[in-house]
Design a protein around this motif. Structure first.
Motif, PDB file in Angstrom:
ATOM      1  N   PRO A  47       0.838  -1.171   0.067  1.00 13.80           N
ATOM      2  CA  PRO A  47       0.073   0.089   0.038  1.00 13.80           C
ATOM      3  C   PRO A  47       1.006   1.357   0.048  1.00 13.80           C
ATOM      4  O   PRO A  47       2.235   1.123   0.260  1.00 13.80           O
ATOM      5  CB  PRO A  47      -0.650  -0.027   1.393  1.00 13.80           C
ATOM      6  N   ARG A  90      -0.600   7.845   4.918  1.00 19.59           N
ATOM      7  CA  ARG A  90      -1.293   7.188   3.714  1.00 19.59           C
ATOM      8  C   ARG A  90      -1.569   5.814   4.417  1.00 19.59           C
ATOM      9  O   ARG A  90      -1.826   5.454   5.472  1.00 19.59           O
ATOM     10  CB  ARG A  90       0.058   6.945   2.803  1.00 19.59           C
ATOM     11  N   ARG A  91      -2.107   4.934   3.466  1.00 22.86           N
ATOM     12  CA  ARG A  91      -2.819   3.701   3.740  1.00 22.86           C
ATOM     13  C   ARG A  91      -1.957   2.742   4.776  1.00 22.86           C
ATOM     14  O   ARG A  91      -2.379   1.829   5.418  1.00 22.86           O
ATOM     15  CB  ARG A  91      -3.088   2.741   2.676  1.00 22.86           C
ATOM     16  N   SER A  92      -0.634   2.897   4.818  1.00 27.13           N
ATOM     17  CA  SER A  92       0.238   1.947   5.520  1.00 27.13           C
ATOM     18  C   SER A  92       0.193   2.113   6.711  1.00 27.13           C
ATOM     19  O   SER A  92       0.522   1.265   7.683  1.00 27.13           O
ATOM     20  CB  SER A  92       1.847   1.906   4.814  1.00 27.13           C
ATOM     21  N   ARG A  94      -2.920   3.103   8.382  1.00 29.48           N
ATOM     22  CA  ARG A  94      -4.493   3.127   8.569  1.00 29.48           C
ATOM     23  C   ARG A  94      -4.829   1.671   8.550  1.00 29.48           C
ATOM     24  O   ARG A  94      -5.022   0.815   7.748  1.00 29.48           O
ATOM     25  CB  ARG A  94      -5.255   3.764   7.633  1.00 29.48           C
TER      26      ARG A  94
END
Length: 131
Positions: A47, A90-92, A94
């Protein structure tokens, strides 16, 4: 195993993602990943990796300003300079949404955006909750 890893060198985020895949860990479900880096490629990894920019352009500006002040023997110049880092979440980092009200191993609940409460943002700076 750790809950999260922060890479401190530009390529370390890529290496952490590769190591996580090698060990069967899913980012961010099993492991949160962030990196101190200016590399724009982290927005396109799988991700996308959260980064902290130390803003080298601003650090350079402050260093030049201070050097010129010292060369010109200006008085009253504060030699201490603080350049606030910038968090790019960023997504890493979340955690995926869960069906119930999740509580992790230390009793902390992710916030509405899915970010773990161990870190929070004040202005552009990333601050540790314990600081």
């Amino acid at each position: 195993r750790p809950d999260a890893v922060i890479g401190v060198y530009s390529d370390s985020g890529h290496n952490i993602l590769a190591a996580a895949r090698h060990h069967g860990l899913r980012v961010p479900r099993d492991l949160l990943v962030a990196c101190i880096s200016e590399d724009p490629d982290y927005a396109m990894t799988t991700p996308p990796v959260t980064t902290v920019s130390l803003r080298p352009d601003r650090v350079g500006d402050e260093a030049v300003d201070l050097l010129i002040a010292l060369i010109n023997a200006r008085t009253g110049v504060d030699r201490r300079r603080l350049v606030q880092p910038v968090l790019v979440p960023r997504r890493s980092t979340r955690r995926p949404a869960r069906r119930s009200s999740p509580v992790d191993a230390v009793g902390a609940r992710p916030d509405a955006a899915g970010l773990h409460p161990a870190c929070y943002i004040k202005g552009d700076a990333v601050l540790d909750e314990g600081a």
